[in-house]
Design an enzyme around this catalytic site. Structure first.
Site: not given
Length: 220
Positions: A87, A162, A188
């Site tokens: 990301w 993640e 999440h």
């Protein structure tokens, strides 16, 4: 179509009521006893010595690199590797901190950077640090990556935003590095609506992270 997220919370209504009650009744919303209790509980769960809460996983990544620069472990222009599948919250802090980003390839089967990718890249570039991203609940061969970083004198960091709860035979994701970041964004595994955390066993780094979080203030 299968929605990626149906509800913001497990037991949506009960959780919202508890949150509203907390906001009404707590004498201090930020950096108070509940925050410290969360840090201590999360550190115990993760199996690390310290946990430092931030307002997001992206802020945690930025603060981690800032803290390492404050301690003199990273310097302007140092080459910092990162997983090519990641990301912007992993790559932009490298750039913002005046470090040189170096992309490392990923494996199509694991979606993650493997130790052989790191080994190949090290033949061309002298890395000072490697900020690996553990993507979508998966990881690379983190034990081998850790061993290679130890041999090469590379600071290993994990973006584990993640992959909270992922376990390998060699240990939990987020525990192979000097420090790892986690995210509690609403989509999440576990949410504080916004929020992030850094876990580490390094006492000096933990102290510096709290100083960075407080914009340079130290506790009396």
């Amino acid at each position: 179509m299968i929605p990626l997220m149906k509800d913001a919370f497990l037991n949506e209504e009960e959780t919202k009521e508890a949150l509203a009650r907390f906001i009404r009744e707590t004498p201090k919303l930020s950096m108070d006893r509940t925050c410290r209790e969360f840090e201590e509980t999360f550190a115990r769960y993760q199996g690390r010595q310290d946990a430092i809460l931030f307002n997001s996983g992206g802020s945690a990544n930025l603060a981690l690199l800032q803290a390492l620069k404050n301690l003199g472990r990273l310097r302007d222009g140092d080459h910092v590797g990162f997983s090519s599948l990641t990301w912007s919250t992993n790559t932009m802090p490298i750039i913002q901190m005046g470090l040189h980003p170096v992309a490392l390839d990923c494996d199509l089967r694991t979606l993650n950077t493997m130790s052989h990718h790191l080994e190949e890249r090290c033949r061309d570039v002298k890395l000072k640090a490697f900020f690996v991203t553990n993507v979508l609940g998966l990881t690379g061969d983190l034990d081998h990556i850790r061993d290679l970083c130890d041999q090469q004198g590379i600071i290993l960091l994990e973006d584990n935003c993640e992959s909270l709860g992922t376990e390998l035979p060699a240990g939990k994701a987020g525990n192979f590095s000097l420090a790892a970041s986690f995210s509690f964004f609403v989509a999440h595994h576990m949410s504080t609506i916004e929020g992030g955390m850094i876990c580490t066993d390094d006492q000096d780094l933990g102290e510096m992270l709290r100083i960075v979080r407080a914009n340079g203030w130290t506790a009396i």
